[in-house]
Design an enzyme around this catalytic site. Structure first.
Site, PDB file in Angstrom:
ATOM      1  N   HIS A  53      -4.253   0.257  -7.041  1.00 52.15           N
ATOM      2  CA  HIS A  53      -3.051   0.711  -6.794  1.00 52.15           C
ATOM      3  C   HIS A  53      -2.792   2.253  -6.497  1.00 52.15           C
ATOM      4  O   HIS A  53      -2.000   2.634  -5.904  1.00 52.15           O
ATOM      5  CB  HIS A  53      -1.933   0.290  -7.769  1.00 52.15           C
TER       6      HIS A  53
HETATM    7 ZN   LIG Z   1      -3.478  -6.752 -11.369  1.00 54.75          ZN
END
Ligand SMILES: [Zn+2]
Length: 217
Positions: free
Chosen positions: A22
């Site tokens: 992320h």
């Molecule tokens: Zn995840």
């Protein structure tokens, strides 16, 4: 970056961490301080271990979409991204990232192992073959999040422990069948059983592909 000796012999490495998918180019996000996938590829290219024209395959099977990786490789068309994820959870807002994925496999909330594995088998081989058609694949990164497990509080999917093992062995097997050097990263996993799921896979990978193993298939 120095790879352990065994990695050169087997073409397979497992980092018992990593998969911080992320993190974006300019900031950390979603429990991820920096993006090790982008860093790995950048260093290998800088050191000449990956040729400039080599393709990189990124297979993200964490329950969450690997948006940070998409942002890092937004303009790098040598990176080919396969992502199977639950579209109803974080980072559902990141439409730009999803548009960068080359092969998207959306998974319904509560997706069973049987359905999951069927979707994987229907889409992953064709994706890998299509990437290899027009150029050499120098590296595959397999992001093997265990938050697909049914007891995971964040993933929203329904795989059993046996399903997770089957998934991992199938994916690594598909890459090895095609002769692609592979690094597996653990990424997300938030259940009490996550460490067992990882151990199941690593033990079996060592048995099949580790130094001294009979099979290289
Ligand atoms: Zn995840």
């Amino acid at each position: 970056m120095t790879l352990p000796p065994g990695c050169h012999a087997t073409g397979l490495a497992v980092n018992l961490s990593g998969g911080y998918h992320h993190a974006k180019p300019d900031r950390g996000k979603g429990f991820c301080v920096f993006n090790d996938v982008a860093y790995l590829v950048q260093v290998l290219r800088a050191e000449g271990r990956l040729a400039a024209e080599d393709r990189v395959v990124y297979v993200d099977l964490d329950a969450h979409q690997g948006n940070g990786v998409c942002h890092h490789f937004r303009d790098d068309r040598r990176a080919f991204i396969y992502d199977a994820f639950n579209p109803g959870i974080y980072p559902a807002y990141d439409r730009a990232a999803r548009e960068r994925v080359d092969c998207t496999v959306p998974l319904p909330t509560g997706c069973t192992g049987a359905d999951y594995l069927r979707l994987l088998e229907l889409s992953l081989p064709g994706f890998l073959d299509s990437v290899r058609l027009a150029g050499r694949v120098g590296l595959a990164v397999y992001n093997a999040g265990t938050d697909v497990y049914a007891a995971d509080a964040l993933g929203g999917l329904g795989l059993s422990a046996a399903d997770v093992l089957t998934r991992d062995l199938y994916t690594v097997g598909q890459l090895r069948t095609r002769g692609v050097s592979t690094v597996m990263l653990l990424s997300g996993g938030y259940s009490r059983e996550s460490y067992r799921l990882v151990a199941n896979t690593v033990v079996e990978l060592l048995r099949r592909y580790g130094a001294g193993a009979d099979s290289r298939g």
